[in-house]
Motif scaffolding. Structure first.
Motif, PDB file in Angstrom:
ATOM      1  N   ALA A 206       0.834  -1.203   0.000  1.00  0.00           N
ATOM      2  CA  ALA A 206       0.000   0.000   0.000  1.00  0.00           C
ATOM      3  C   ALA A 206       0.867   1.251   0.000  1.00  0.00           C
ATOM      4  O   ALA A 206       1.862   1.341   0.711  1.00  0.00           O
TER       5      ALA A 206
ATOM      6  N   ASN B  94      -2.794   0.842  -4.588  1.00  0.00           N
ATOM      7  CA  ASN B  94      -3.587   0.948  -3.364  1.00  0.00           C
ATOM      8  C   ASN B  94      -3.025   2.150  -2.605  1.00  0.00           C
ATOM      9  O   ASN B  94      -2.019   2.031  -1.926  1.00  0.00           O
TER      10      ASN B  94
ATOM     11  N   THR C 223      -3.392   4.735   0.223  1.00  0.00           N
ATOM     12  CA  THR C 223      -4.126   4.955   1.466  1.00  0.00           C
ATOM     13  C   THR C 223      -4.013   6.414   1.877  1.00  0.00           C
ATOM     14  O   THR C 223      -3.050   7.094   1.533  1.00  0.00           O
TER      15      THR C 223
ATOM     16  N   ASN D   2      -9.494   5.236   2.434  1.00  0.00           N
ATOM     17  CA  ASN D   2      -8.793   3.986   2.151  1.00  0.00           C
ATOM     18  C   ASN D   2      -7.628   3.915   3.123  1.00  0.00           C
ATOM     19  O   ASN D   2      -6.774   4.793   3.091  1.00  0.00           O
ATOM     20  N   PRO D   3      -7.529   2.949   3.961  1.00  0.00           N
ATOM     21  CA  PRO D   3      -8.449   1.821   4.125  1.00  0.00           C
ATOM     22  C   PRO D   3      -9.801   2.270   4.673  1.00  0.00           C
ATOM     23  O   PRO D   3      -9.944   3.418   5.050  1.00  0.00           O
TER      24      PRO D   3
HETATM   25  C1  LIG Z   1      -4.865  -1.313   0.683  1.00  0.00           C
HETATM   26  O1  LIG Z   1      -3.981  -1.310   1.754  1.00  0.00           O
HETATM   27  C2  LIG Z   1      -4.589  -1.267   3.010  1.00  0.00           C
HETATM   28  C3  LIG Z   1      -3.494  -1.136   4.040  1.00  0.00           C
HETATM   29  O2  LIG Z   1      -2.518  -2.090   3.855  1.00  0.00           O
HETATM   30  C4  LIG Z   1      -5.443  -2.501   3.216  1.00  0.00           C
HETATM   31  O3  LIG Z   1      -6.071  -2.431   4.453  1.00  0.00           O
HETATM   32  C5  LIG Z   1      -6.466  -2.569   2.115  1.00  0.00           C
HETATM   33  O4  LIG Z   1      -7.190  -3.752   2.216  1.00  0.00           O
HETATM   34  C6  LIG Z   1      -5.784  -2.517   0.777  1.00  0.00           C
HETATM   35  N1  LIG Z   1      -6.784  -2.430  -0.256  1.00  0.00           N
HETATM   36  C7  LIG Z   1      -6.787  -3.237  -1.287  1.00  0.00           C
HETATM   37  C8  LIG Z   1      -7.857  -3.031  -2.282  1.00  0.00           C
HETATM   38  O5  LIG Z   1      -5.956  -4.113  -1.424  1.00  0.00           O
END
Ligand SMILES: *[C@@H]1O[C@H](CO)[C@@H](O)[C@H](O)[C@H]1NC(C)=O
Ligand SMILES: *[C@@H]1O[C@H](CO)[C@@H](O)[C@H](O)[C@H]1NC(C)=O
Ligand SMILES: *[C@@H]1O[C@H](CO)[C@@H](O)[C@H](O)[C@H]1NC(C)=O
Ligand SMILES: *[C@@H]1O[C@H](CO)[C@@H](O)[C@H](O)[C@H]1NC(C)=O
Ligand SMILES: *[C@@H]1O[C@H](CO)[C@@H](O)[C@H](O)[C@H]1NC(C)=O
Ligand SMILES: *[C@@H]1O[C@H](CO)[C@@H](O)[C@H](O)[C@H]1NC(C)=O
Ligand SMILES: *[C@@H]1O[C@H](CO)[C@@H](O)[C@H](O)[C@H]1NC(C)=O
Ligand SMILES: *[C@@H]1O[C@H](CO)[C@@H](O)[C@H](O)[C@H]1NC(C)=O
Ligand SMILES: *[C@@H]1O[C@H](CO)[C@@H](O)[C@H](O)[C@H]1NC(C)=O
Length: 647
Positions: A259, A345, A347, A380-381
């Motif tokens: 992320a 991803n 955040t 996000n998250p």
């Molecule tokens: C993106 O990263 C966050 C933190 O690591 C995680 O909680 C979340 O599920 C991730 N989202 C996706 C779509 O993978």
């Protein structure tokens, strides 16, 4: 010829041997034969046991022959001889002391290939013969390559494209025995179909090889005619255009797991393997070509290209695709490109926007209508918590709030004035908490009376109401005592008294109702005013004259009088009532102390039945008694507040 010769004294025997040139060894008949293979330039050791069969016997002489020609002999006592071409100080060495005796011939050449045999004579035992068939292997010369046009090719061929067929001949001159020629890709034999060439003493193998990534590297031609030496090898480098077969993106730094964090730079690298020549690596973010903040390196030994990309992700990049595309510049784009695509991803701590839902203007709610606020959140998250604030104090469930004060919507079924104020919301996720802007909610409500409702201020009536928004229309119902109700409308809460028709001598019933577009007032404000205490004195000492078709009136001003009014009354011709002909205000003539003077024009001529009344009014006032100017019917009913006299 007596080949099994009897024992004779040695000197004579040698002589015999040398002279019996015609004597021939017959393999297998005269003695056993073994085969020895050896390399040109190397050496060969021939063994022969000269031990007598029995203890009472005695060794006499040992002779080695090459193709039946003696080349070396040894006899007792220690007497050696060797053929000059082999002489013991150059190519031939003999070891007679150990058993079996050994003779080593070194620096072997093709001519040394022959049937060798040793012959041993004893005093008593029969002669012993042992044959050794020596084969001298001549290695072939190094292979070389020719293309289809019979041009010699060295080192490198190409370039080719994946799938092209390589046609190439591998040729080998010489070698004894004739060599086998095979093509190898690495350690795998790909073609063994060799044969003789049109050129004498040359063998060849023509290769037809559809080129692939796997077989083109390390292509060799091997020629081999003995197990004694490794094959003679020639290597060919094939230049083959290849697309990258494996492109992959990895994060180097700036990520937690995979992320990214909005606003904090991250470093990615893209590895493309297997491309020839060097590919061009390009980065794309959602189809947008990223041309900055990247660099590329090339490692030709492993055909690996690496590109680094510095990326500063923004919130909008969440869910975007990042692609690394490896393009081989010498190939058609559809064949020469390969890519890796990942989804970002990104955040971030929540992005929060507060808004009012439902009808009505921006942030206005009508009392008793529902108030619906929405906290528009992007996170996000995902969100962990939502809080609502009213006038900067966190809203807890219960009271004037519902039970649900922690979801994206805040709903009040029936808004009251207590709900007017500043609202904000805050959202929290793993990255932090964000508070929205504040919005101010106004609760609109219909007008309602406050205090005394209606008050009299100087010459005006004030309608006191509370309302939001501020009323824009006021409906007045006014009834001076004894008169009809008058309906007036004003745009402000103020009604000047002079808009009311009729005398305000005794009492006035007034009511007002405001309207602010939210709703009209439920209960009007009501009040009755009496003006007794405010009634100014009658105009004093008025006198009236009629000259030149005009009435002239003079009075001495009285205290509290603000203006005077002249009314001209005329006697009705058909009945005995007074009819108001005209009314005019009367100015102050000259100095105030000099009195007020009014003028009026008599409509019907000097002798028309008429009367003049004066009114000194501070809004409401008493009439002045005037001297009769003309005769008025005694039965006439003078208007309230006026006294009329006959003239
Ligand atoms: C993106 O990263 C966050 C933190 O690591 C995680 O909680 C979340 O599920 C991730 N989202 C996706 C779509 O993978
Ligand atoms: C013969 O060849 C072997 C190995 O090739 C070598 O060790 C040896 O010394 C040679 N002998 C002579 C006499 O040259
Ligand atoms: C043997 O060969 C060596 C060198 O090749 C030579 O010097 C010598 O004279 C030869 N001896 C005989 C007896 O021929
Ligand atoms: C000796 O060896 C060769 C091969 O090198 C072979 O052709 C020949 O027949 C052999 N001679 C005998 C007598 O075995
Ligand atoms: C591509 O490379 C990655 C790592 O560098 C590896 O995990 C993956 O198996 C490779 N894929 C192929 C098709 O070779
Ligand atoms: C490419 O960029 C990365 C990061 O920006 C850096 O670490 C690396 O040394 C650079 N490599 C070359 C060859 O410039
Ligand atoms: C890689 O490149 C270097 C320098 O350009 C060159 O010397 C080397 O031979 C190349 N290696 C290969 C496997 O092409
Ligand atoms: C004039 O008005 C004042 C107050 O408005 C009152 O006090 C006063 O008595 C009045 N004078 C007369 C003569 O009525
Ligand atoms: C008296 O006459 C006038 C017109 O001269 C008329 O307007 C009025 O209504 C009459 N009044 C009565 C009581 O008949």
């Amino acid at each position: 010829m007596g080949r099994r010769m009897r024992l004779t004294p040695a000197p004579l025997y040698i002589f015999l041997l040398i002279c019996t040139c015609g004597y021939a060894f017959i393999p297998g008949v005269d003695g056993p034969v073994s085969n020895v293979e050896t390399l040109e330039g190397g050496n060969v050791t021939l063994f022969c046991d000269s031990t007598p069969d029995s203890a009472d016997d005695e060794f006499m002489i040992l002779v080695w022959y090459k193709n039946n020609m003696p080349i070396y002999s040894f006899e007792i006592p220690n007497k050696q001889w060797s053929e000059p071409s082999f002489n013991t100080s150059s190519r031939l060495q003999a070891d007679i002391s150990s058993q079996p005796t050994a003779v080593t011939i070194s620096s072997l050449s093709e001519e040394d290939q022959a049937m060798y045999h040793c012959r041993v004579d004893f005093r008593l035992s029969p002669t012993r013969n042992v044959g050794i068939n020596v084969t001298v292997v001549v290695l072939p010369s190094p292979p070389f390559f020719m293309d289809e046009m019979s041009n010699k090719v060295t080192g490198r061929v190409g370039p080719y494209h994946d799938g092209d067929t390589l046609v190439l001949r591998c040729l080998v001159i010489g070698g004894r025995p004739p060599p086998r020629i095979s093509w190898y890709s690495g350690d795998t034999m790909v073609d063994a179909s060799d044969g003789d060439s049109e050129i004498p003493a040359v063998r060849e193998n023509e290769l037809y090889l559809p080129l692939t990534r796997d077989n083109a590297a390390a292509l060799t031609c091997r020629a081999q005619n003995t197990v004694l030496a490794p094959p003679v090898v020639a290597t060919l480098e094939v230049e083959l255009y290849l697309p990258a077969y494996n492109v992959s993106i990895h994060w180097v730094r700036g990520t937690v797991g995979d992320a990214l964090r909005a606003g904090s730079p991250a470093l990615a690298h893209c590895t493309a393997r297997g491309s020839y020549p060097q590919p061009e690596l390009s980065w794309w973010l959602d189809r947008k070509h990223l041309t900055h903040h990247s660099n590329q390196s090339w490692f030709n030994s492993s055909l690996t290209a690496i590109s680094f990309l510095e990326l500063n992700p923004a919130v909008v990049d969440n869910g975007a695709t990042l692609a690394c595309v490896a393009t081989n510049p010498v190939m058609a784009p559809n064949r020469g490109s390969n890519a890796d695509v990942i989804t970002l991803n990104v955040t971030y701590s929540p992005m929060v926007d507060i808004m009012k839902l439902g009808d009505g203007k921006l942030n206005d709610v009508v009392e008793l209508d529902p108030l619906q606020l929405k906290c528009d959140i992007k996170a996000n998250p995902p969100l962990e918590r939502i809080r609502w604030y009213f006038n900067d104090i966190e809203i807890r469930p219960g009271g004037i709030w519902g039970d649900d004060t922690a979801s994206e919507k805040l709903l009040v079924e029936e808004a009251t004035r207590a709900h007017a104020g500043r609202y904000s919301c805050a959202a929290e996720n793993a990255m932090g908490e964000t508070r929205s802007d504040t919005i101010v909610i106004t609760i609109f409500y219909p007008p309602e009376c406050t205090g005394h409702g209606i008050r009299l201020v100087k010459e005006t009536l004030h309608c006191y109401v509370k309302a939001l928004p501020v009323p824009d229309t006021f409906f007045w119902h006014l009834q001076p005592s004894g008169f009809e109700v008058q309906h007036l409308t004003t745009g402000s809460p103020i009604l000047p008294l002079d808009q009311i028709t009729g005398p305000l001598g005794d009492a006035l019933r007034a009511s007002c109702e405001a309207n602010n577009d939210v709703a009209s007032q439920e209960e009007a404000c009501d009040r009755t005013f009496t003006f007794e205490h405010l009634r100014p004195q009658q105009p004093q000492q008025c006198d009236i004259a009629y000259e030149f078709g005009e009435f002239q009136m003079r009075c001495v001003p009285v205290e509290n009088a603000t203006y005077y009014e002249v009314s001209v009354w005329r006697m009705s011709e058909s009945n005995a009532s007074l009819v108001l002909e005209r009314r005019a205000s009367m100015g102050f003539g000259g100095a105030r102390a000099a009195g007020a003077r009014g003028r009026g024009r008599g409509g019907a001529g000097p002798c028309a039945p008429c009367g003049v009344g004066a009114r000194a009014a501070r809004g409401r006032g008493g009439g002045a008694r005037l001297q009769p100017l003309r005769l008025l019917a005694p039965a006439a009913d003078p208007p309230v507040g006026y006294t009329a006299a006959s003239c």
